[in-house]
Design an enzyme around this catalytic site. Structure first.
Site, mmCIF file in Angstrom:
data_model
loop_
_atom_site.group_PDB
_atom_site.id
_atom_site.type_symbol
_atom_site.label_atom_id
_atom_site.label_comp_id
_atom_site.label_asym_id
_atom_site.label_seq_id
_atom_site.Cartn_x
_atom_site.Cartn_y
_atom_site.Cartn_z
ATOM 1 N N ASP A 193 0.881 -0.471 0.040
ATOM 2 C CA ASP A 193 -0.036 0.393 -0.089
ATOM 3 C C ASP A 193 0.961 1.413 -0.076
ATOM 4 O O ASP A 193 1.048 2.510 0.980
ATOM 5 C CB ASP A 193 -0.742 0.262 1.106
ATOM 6 N N GLU A 203 -10.952 0.727 -3.472
ATOM 7 C CA GLU A 203 -10.784 0.934 -2.350
ATOM 8 C C GLU A 203 -9.404 1.676 -3.097
ATOM 9 O O GLU A 203 -9.196 1.770 -4.139
ATOM 10 C CB GLU A 203 -9.932 0.007 -1.441
HETATM 11 C C1 6LW Z 1 -5.667 -1.933 2.077
HETATM 12 C C2 6LW Z 1 -6.066 -2.223 1.094
HETATM 13 C C3 6LW Z 1 -5.734 -3.416 -0.026
HETATM 14 O O1 6LW Z 1 -6.338 -1.536 2.503
HETATM 15 O O2 6LW Z 1 -5.533 -4.415 1.463
HETATM 16 O O3 6LW Z 1 -4.350 -3.968 -1.536
HETATM 17 C C4 6LW Z 1 -5.498 -3.855 2.571
HETATM 18 N N1 6LW Z 1 -4.742 -3.430 -1.029
HETATM 19 O O4 6LW Z 1 -6.224 -1.094 -0.150
HETATM 20 C C5 6LW Z 1 -4.565 -3.639 3.259
HETATM 21 O O5 6LW Z 1 -3.639 -3.889 2.925
#
Ligand code: 6LW
Length: 541
Positions: free
Chosen positions: A35, A204
């Site tokens: 991230d 996300e």
């Molecule tokens: C993070 C989400 C994700 O919050 O995994 O790869 C979660 N994406 O965006 C934890 O890293």
């Protein structure tokens, strides 16, 4: 030698290490660094990554060329900023965003185990950072976008956890946003749903940018496993409506033979002359039946804008070997890395970790919690190479059964291999334990001579070896690397190599002393972490 289709990778999947000044090798941050978020201040770049249940939280790196990153500290280095007591495996700190505005750095992230979204600020990225202010908005993956005095706070939201702040009737899973005061954390507008993504699960990781007359919203979709991908949409307003790019996905390796997989969670950064780059996470799976132990790593890729104003990844995919950024400050010296920033405890330490009562030694006071539990006495660093060697000298006098100290290769509470000094009757003996879910293989080996015991944990060809000498001869116990991989153990983190001490007798100070810890990539390259020869920096946590 014949090369695989991806430059820099041989047929056996080993990276060719060539520093030719024109190209660089991905990942730019190997090992568990997921991230990533990046910002630029003048000639320097700053990058942060997720840290989950490890303490201190949110490592900070700096670079002058986007390729070589030096650790300079952590955003959350005080227990008062970071409550990880009781945080579940892969709980804790998710997905930070770093931004700089008006002479101040801001980092926002989510503590999924205590408090939710927060923002901290500081003038110096090395710290100190402020105490967190908490933001009353649901979801994960918060981001900040500054435009004059207006600050947008953008995050994801899941339909089933949508809270009372969401005003849109058509609210659904996707990206939501409000205006915020980043110093107080107070929301200055209702939270509104702004985009649902392109149809992948778990929209996300939103990040908002402005270029020309458009606002660009870059997100991740598909879940962070093998279906992960990045997408982008744009609008004339930061509130939308957002029009998805006709070139989506921005980033996807799904089904491709690229040695980097599961790419997504990107953050863009602008150099001079409209040259743009992105950092993103990805994994380097091994074997025919994919597995990886190094967690999600940080990769760097060039961004090209199409003539109709959409960002795309040049060469369409993240490459193992890539041309370096062009518009960088001329030959500035690289920042020198700060020492000891690799070291983490698991969860907020309940007792002080001591560097050291004896000069040139590190001491750990044994706790009753074993490595299977949430608060062991443990200090570790990330495994950053598939093949590595690590070793340390351990001086420990166990008093009774349950006292143990040694080296551990740890993925989680339920998946770890360790080698330790223990007591059986009147003698100190060597013990190895392979814990894989509910299966435990514990072996007591021969007696060990008095004094310092040198132990090692190596990994070569997807096999960990735990070793030390006993009076009966050398002990070597192997465990398949796949058994500690993300595919077997689950979770969002990667493997750590560490030292630990357990003492079942509460209240009795059983102390283990360690020295000469070494970790290096195999085949042997320059030592990347070593202490014990000089007095280590004293660190109170
Ligand atoms: C993070 C989400 C994700 O919050 O995994 O790869 C979660 N994406 O965006 C934890 O890293």
């Amino acid at each position: 030698m014949r090369l695989a289709p991806y430059p820099g990778v041989t047929r056996r999947g080993k990276a060719l290490r060539i520093e030719d000044g024109r190209t660089f090798e991905n990942p730019v941050l190997p090992g568990f660094h997921p991230d990533p978020s990046v910002c630029r201040v003048g000639d320097a770049f700053y990058l942060v990554t997720s840290s989950f249940e490890y303490f201190p939280g949110i490592p900070v790196f700096t670079s002058l060329n986007l390729v070589h990153w030096a650790p300079i500290g952590h955003v959350l280095d005080r227990a008062g900023q970071l409550d990880l007591r009781g945080a579940r495996t892969s709980g804790g700190i998710y997905a930070p965003t770093i931004r700089w505005h008006g002479g101040m750095f801001f980092v926002t992230a989510t503590n999924v185990s205590a408090g939710g979204h927060f923002i901290v600020h500081g003038e110096d990225p090395r710290g100190p950072w402020s105490d967190p202010v908490w933001v009353d908005q649901d979801g994960i993956d918060p981001s900040l976008f500054f435009e004059g005095d207006t600050v947008y706070f953008t995050s994801n939201v899941e339909a089933d956890v949508a809270g009372p702040h969401v005003t849109d009737a058509e609210f659904e899973r996707g990206i939501q946003q409000c205006l915020i005061n980043p110093i107080t954390g107070k929301r200055l507008s209702p939270t509104r749903f702004i985009w649902g993504g392109t149809g992948g699960k778990f929209p996300e990781a939103p990040h908002l940018y402005r270029r020309g007359g458009f606002y660009y919203l870059v997100i991740a979709e598909g879940g962070t496993e093998y279906g992960h991908f990045g997408s982008v949409a744009r609008s004339r307003s930061p509130w939308g409506p957002f029009e998805p790019s006709p070139y989506n996905p921005l980033l996807s390796h799904s089904g491709s033979p690229n040695p980097v997989q599961a790419v997504g969670h990107a953050d863009l950064v602008e150099l001079d002359g409209d040259e743009w780059w992105l950092v993103c996470l990805g994994i380097r799976p091994r074997g025919n039946w994919y597995h990886h132990n190094l967690g999600r790593e940080t990769f760097l890729a060039p961004v090209t804008w199409t003539s109709d104003g959409w960002p795309t990844v040049r060469h369409a995919q993240v490459q193992m070997r890539e041309q370096r950024p062009r518009r960088l400050p001329s030959a500035s010296p690289l920042p020198s890395p700060a020492t000891h920033h690799e070291w983490n405890t698991v969860r907020t330490p309940l007792d002080p970790v001591v560097f050291s009562r004896r000069p040139n030694w590190l001491s750990l006071t044994g706790r009753p919690a074993t490595l299977d539990e949430l608060h062991p006495s443990f200090l570790g660093r990330r495994q950053q190479h598939s093949d590595f060697s690590s070793s340390a000298g351990v001086d420990f006098d166990p008093q009774e059964v349950g006292d143990e100290a040694g080296l551990v290769v740890r993925m989680s509470e339920s998946h770890h291999f360790e080698i330790a000094v223990v007591r059986r009757g009147n003698t100190r003996v060597l013990m190895t334990r392979l814990r894989v879910g509910s299966i435990v293989q514990e072996t007591v080996h021969g007696s060990i001579p008095d004094g310092l015991v040198t132990m090692h944990i190596d990994c070569v060809d997807d096999s960990y070896t735990l070793g030390a000498a006993t009076l009966d001869g050398p002990v070597r116990v192997t465990g398949d690397a796949v058994l500690l991989s993300s595919e077997v153990a689950g979770g969002f983190t990667g493997v750590y190599i560490g030292i630990y001490c357990t003492s079942q007798t509460d209240g009795r100070a059983t102390i283990a002393y360690f020295r000469d810890f070494k970790y290096y990539e195999m085949p042997r390259l320059p030592v990347t972490e070593e202490w014990g020869l000089d007095e280590p920096e004293r660190k109170e946590v």
